[in-house]
Design an enzyme around this catalytic site. Structure first.
Site, mmCIF file in Angstrom:
data_model
loop_
_atom_site.group_PDB
_atom_site.id
_atom_site.type_symbol
_atom_site.label_atom_id
_atom_site.label_comp_id
_atom_site.label_asym_id
_atom_site.label_seq_id
_atom_site.Cartn_x
_atom_site.Cartn_y
_atom_site.Cartn_z
ATOM 1 N N HIS A 55 -41.914 -36.403 118.034
ATOM 2 C CA HIS A 55 -41.728 -34.940 117.996
ATOM 3 C C HIS A 55 -41.560 -34.493 116.550
ATOM 4 O O HIS A 55 -41.458 -35.311 115.643
ATOM 5 C CB HIS A 55 -40.569 -34.496 118.886
ATOM 6 C CG HIS A 55 -39.210 -34.924 118.433
ATOM 7 N ND1 HIS A 55 -38.801 -36.233 118.391
ATOM 8 C CD2 HIS A 55 -38.133 -34.197 117.996
ATOM 9 C CE1 HIS A 55 -37.553 -36.304 117.969
ATOM 10 N NE2 HIS A 55 -37.123 -35.083 117.712
ATOM 11 N N HIS A 79 -39.322 -32.864 114.652
ATOM 12 C CA HIS A 79 -38.124 -32.703 113.824
ATOM 13 C C HIS A 79 -38.222 -33.541 112.549
ATOM 14 O O HIS A 79 -38.714 -34.667 112.560
ATOM 15 C CB HIS A 79 -36.869 -33.084 114.619
ATOM 16 C CG HIS A 79 -36.477 -32.027 115.613
ATOM 17 N ND1 HIS A 79 -35.693 -32.285 116.709
ATOM 18 C CD2 HIS A 79 -36.769 -30.697 115.661
ATOM 19 C CE1 HIS A 79 -35.513 -31.154 117.398
ATOM 20 N NE2 HIS A 79 -36.160 -30.187 116.780
ATOM 21 N N ASP A 87 -36.195 -35.209 110.787
ATOM 22 C CA ASP A 87 -35.612 -36.558 110.716
ATOM 23 C C ASP A 87 -36.444 -37.582 111.491
ATOM 24 O O ASP A 87 -36.076 -38.756 111.560
ATOM 25 C CB ASP A 87 -34.143 -36.564 111.170
ATOM 26 C CG ASP A 87 -33.955 -36.153 112.618
ATOM 27 O OD1 ASP A 87 -34.686 -35.260 113.097
ATOM 28 O OD2 ASP A 87 -33.070 -36.735 113.291
ATOM 29 N N HIS A 88 -37.590 -37.137 112.026
ATOM 30 C CA HIS A 88 -38.522 -38.050 112.694
ATOM 31 C C HIS A 88 -39.896 -38.111 112.019
ATOM 32 O O HIS A 88 -40.641 -39.055 112.258
ATOM 33 C CB HIS A 88 -38.678 -37.669 114.172
ATOM 34 C CG HIS A 88 -37.409 -37.877 114.949
ATOM 35 N ND1 HIS A 88 -37.216 -38.902 115.842
ATOM 36 C CD2 HIS A 88 -36.219 -37.201 114.909
ATOM 37 C CE1 HIS A 88 -35.981 -38.854 116.330
ATOM 38 N NE2 HIS A 88 -35.363 -37.823 115.786
ATOM 39 N N HIS A 94 -36.273 -31.475 124.727
ATOM 40 C CA HIS A 94 -35.630 -31.464 123.401
ATOM 41 C C HIS A 94 -36.468 -30.605 122.460
ATOM 42 O O HIS A 94 -35.957 -29.721 121.782
ATOM 43 C CB HIS A 94 -35.495 -32.897 122.910
ATOM 44 C CG HIS A 94 -34.964 -33.039 121.520
ATOM 45 N ND1 HIS A 94 -33.662 -32.740 121.185
ATOM 46 C CD2 HIS A 94 -35.555 -33.451 120.368
ATOM 47 C CE1 HIS A 94 -33.476 -32.965 119.892
ATOM 48 N NE2 HIS A 94 -34.612 -33.391 119.375
ATOM 49 N N ASP A 104 -35.939 -38.332 120.847
ATOM 50 C CA ASP A 104 -34.642 -37.713 121.129
ATOM 51 C C ASP A 104 -34.583 -37.142 122.551
ATOM 52 O O ASP A 104 -33.947 -36.117 122.792
ATOM 53 C CB ASP A 104 -34.364 -36.570 120.130
ATOM 54 C CG ASP A 104 -34.079 -37.088 118.727
ATOM 55 O OD1 ASP A 104 -33.946 -38.310 118.559
ATOM 56 O OD2 ASP A 104 -33.999 -36.258 117.809
ATOM 57 N N HIS A 143 -31.529 -42.328 117.861
ATOM 58 C CA HIS A 143 -30.209 -42.200 117.222
ATOM 59 C C HIS A 143 -29.198 -43.187 117.789
ATOM 60 O O HIS A 143 -29.245 -43.533 118.973
ATOM 61 C CB HIS A 143 -29.648 -40.781 117.429
ATOM 62 C CG HIS A 143 -30.359 -39.721 116.660
ATOM 63 N ND1 HIS A 143 -30.022 -39.383 115.366
ATOM 64 C CD2 HIS A 143 -31.409 -38.934 116.996
ATOM 65 C CE1 HIS A 143 -30.821 -38.412 114.944
ATOM 66 N NE2 HIS A 143 -31.677 -38.124 115.914
HETATM 67 ZN ZN LIG Z 1 -35.090 -34.258 117.452
#
Ligand SMILES: [Zn+2]
Length: 259
Positions: A53, A55, A57-58, A111, A132, A170
């Site tokens: 996805h 985001h 941090d990905h 998410h 996530d 995570h």
């Molecule tokens: Zn995420």
């Protein structure tokens, strides 16, 4: 045989690296630096990037990785993924020939609106890379999707074989277990799991991967339709909840306030 390695990033992210021989692919490369450090130290060359996805941090490391390695980037069709070369939807199958690996794609919105999962057996045993959406003993927050969407997405993951390993994004497990115990204090599998996962963290080991079987027994968000969970959700809501989706939505809102 390939192996799957967790690369810690930021405060509590894992970037998953799949290596075979001198080649490696990464899943959810939020930060290029720890990936480059690992690849250089192990004398590996990157061969693919997979993204679940959008985001940061990905996917925040994609551009820097691509500036050094010109590799395919597999990501969801309905999200903005830096450097994406293959836009994926449910039903697609991708292959990473350098690793002798193939993955089926699932759409798991909730998410984020276009979140996908990769299902395969890159090291010979069943695995799902689910970003996530499903966490160990938890699930992602609903930033872009609705409770019915997330409940349906979690249902697709729950339907995978029980021995499927869950590689999520995570290290939230211990905090998730504290919430799960507040919801379902009588779940003995959960009490046992808290001991097991706490011991791993004390040894500084990841609690991941989990398995679908473990999640079915301990994850309140996969269990929202069970009588004990529905009763807890109704007690928290202060009234009757119509169905599993309503129970799931109440548990998710409860968790938001709990964190
Ligand atoms: Zn995420």
């Amino acid at each position: 045989m390939p192996s799957i390695i967790p690369i810690p990033a930021f405060r509590d992210n894992y970037i998953w690296l799949i290596r075979k021989g001198v080649r490696a692919a990464v899943v959810d490369a939020g930060d290029a630096n720890p990936v480059i450090d690992y690849l250089d130290r192990e004398r590996l060359e990157l061969c693919a990037i997979l993204a679940t996805h959008h985001h940061n941090d990905h996917v925040g490391g994609n551009t820097a990785l691509l500036s050094r390695w010109n590799v395919p980037v597999f990501g969801p069709a309905h999200e903005n993924i830096p450097g994406r070369t293959h836009a994926l939807v449910e039903g697609d199958t991708i292959s990473v020939p350098e690793l002798d690996a193939a993955f089926d794609v699932l759409d798991i919105p909730g998410h984020t609106a276009g979140h996908i999962a990769f299902v395969g057996a890159p090291d010979g045993a069943p695995a799902v890379f689910c970003g996530d959406t499903l966490f160990a003993v938890g699930c992602g927050r609903l930033f872009e999707g609705t409770p019915p969407q997330m409940w349906s997405s979690l249902g697709k993951l729950a339907a995978l074989a029980r021995d499927t390993r869950v590689f999520c994004g995570h290290e939230y497990t211990l905090a998730n277990i504290r919430f799960a115990l507040a919801v379902e204090p009588g779940n003995r599998a959960l009490v046992e799991r808290q001991k097991r996962e706490s011991a791993k963290r004390e040894r500084n080991e990841p609690t991941l991967p989990s398995t679908i079987g473990d999640e079915l027994e301990t994850n309140p968000f996969l269990r929202a339709d069970r009588p004990a969970l529905k009763a807890a959700a109704e007690a928290h809501a202060g009234g009757r909840l119509a169905d599993a989706v309503a129970s799931f939505a109440e548990l998710r809102a409860w968790k938001n306030a709990f964190d």
